[in-house]
Write a protein that holds these residues in place. Structure first.
Motif, mmCIF file in Angstrom:
data_model
loop_
_atom_site.group_PDB
_atom_site.id
_atom_site.type_symbol
_atom_site.label_atom_id
_atom_site.label_comp_id
_atom_site.label_asym_id
_atom_site.label_seq_id
_atom_site.Cartn_x
_atom_site.Cartn_y
_atom_site.Cartn_z
ATOM 1 N N VAL A 17 0.845 -1.203 0.000
ATOM 2 C CA VAL A 17 0.000 0.000 0.000
ATOM 3 C C VAL A 17 0.876 1.246 0.000
ATOM 4 O O VAL A 17 0.587 2.230 -0.701
ATOM 5 C CB VAL A 17 -0.978 -0.008 1.192
ATOM 6 N N GLU A 36 -9.520 11.418 -9.814
ATOM 7 C CA GLU A 36 -9.472 9.965 -9.639
ATOM 8 C C GLU A 36 -8.207 9.550 -8.871
ATOM 9 O O GLU A 36 -8.259 8.697 -7.982
ATOM 10 C CB GLU A 36 -9.507 9.282 -11.008
ATOM 11 N N ASP A 39 -8.560 10.570 -5.233
ATOM 12 C CA ASP A 39 -9.427 9.624 -4.532
ATOM 13 C C ASP A 39 -8.693 8.313 -4.246
ATOM 14 O O ASP A 39 -8.790 7.760 -3.148
ATOM 15 C CB ASP A 39 -10.685 9.366 -5.355
ATOM 16 N N ALA A 40 -7.945 7.826 -5.231
ATOM 17 C CA ALA A 40 -7.185 6.587 -5.051
ATOM 18 C C ALA A 40 -6.147 6.748 -3.946
ATOM 19 O O ALA A 40 -5.962 5.856 -3.118
ATOM 20 C CB ALA A 40 -6.516 6.183 -6.364
ATOM 21 N N ALA A 42 -6.308 8.868 -1.402
ATOM 22 C CA ALA A 42 -7.025 8.968 -0.121
ATOM 23 C C ALA A 42 -7.468 7.588 0.369
ATOM 24 O O ALA A 42 -7.366 7.283 1.566
ATOM 25 C CB ALA A 42 -8.224 9.907 -0.263
ATOM 26 N N GLN A 43 -7.941 6.750 -0.541
ATOM 27 C CA GLN A 43 -8.365 5.395 -0.159
ATOM 28 C C GLN A 43 -7.190 4.587 0.377
ATOM 29 O O GLN A 43 -7.308 3.896 1.390
ATOM 30 C CB GLN A 43 -8.988 4.673 -1.358
ATOM 31 N N ARG A 44 -6.061 4.692 -0.289
ATOM 32 C CA ARG A 44 -4.891 3.945 0.160
ATOM 33 C C ARG A 44 -4.321 4.521 1.459
ATOM 34 O O ARG A 44 -3.809 3.766 2.288
ATOM 35 C CB ARG A 44 -3.837 3.905 -0.936
ATOM 36 N N GLU A 46 -6.123 5.764 3.874
ATOM 37 C CA GLU A 46 -6.981 5.202 4.925
ATOM 38 C C GLU A 46 -6.646 3.733 5.175
ATOM 39 O O GLU A 46 -6.574 3.302 6.324
ATOM 40 C CB GLU A 46 -8.455 5.338 4.539
ATOM 41 N N LYS A 47 -6.438 2.984 4.089
ATOM 42 C CA LYS A 47 -6.110 1.568 4.241
ATOM 43 C C LYS A 47 -4.782 1.404 4.971
ATOM 44 O O LYS A 47 -4.650 0.568 5.864
ATOM 45 C CB LYS A 47 -6.053 0.889 2.879
ATOM 46 N N ARG A 48 -3.790 2.215 4.607
ATOM 47 C CA ARG A 48 -2.486 2.124 5.250
ATOM 48 C C ARG A 48 -2.594 2.452 6.732
ATOM 49 O O ARG A 48 -1.996 1.779 7.573
ATOM 50 C CB ARG A 48 -1.468 3.026 4.571
#
Length: 88
Positions: A17, A36, A39-40, A42-44, A46-48
């Motif tokens: 990640v 895009e 957003d990608a 930001a998603q990563r 949060e996942k990290r």
């Protein structure tokens, strides 16, 4: 799955990640308006954060910035992330 395998798998996922975030950051340096990609990223991010939290809860801090101080200073108490259990 034993604890060592789980620890290494979780650390590997954090590294994957993180790598994706580094690549997206480099892309965003030259394409700052790409929604895009933002957003990608930001998603990563949060996942990290969730993966680092999980790792910290199970195995100790990855670095001194994620030390949980509720029970005192624990940065040097757990095996360092780059060490295998057999090395400790």
């Amino acid at each position: 799955m034993n604890g060592r395998d789980d620890r290494e798998e979780l650390l590997s996922e954090i590294n994957e990640v993180s790598f994706a975030m580094d690549e997206l950051r480099l892309f965003l340096d030259t394409h700052p308006g790409d929604a895009e990609a933002i957003d990608a990223f930001a998603q990563r991010m949060e996942k990290r954060a969730a993966l680092v939290e999980e790792y910290t809860d199970k195995y100790g801090s990855l670095d001194a910035y994620f030390v949980k101080t509720a029970y005192g200073w624990s940065w040097n108490g757990a095996p360092m992330p780059w060490k295998r259990r057999a090395d400790c």
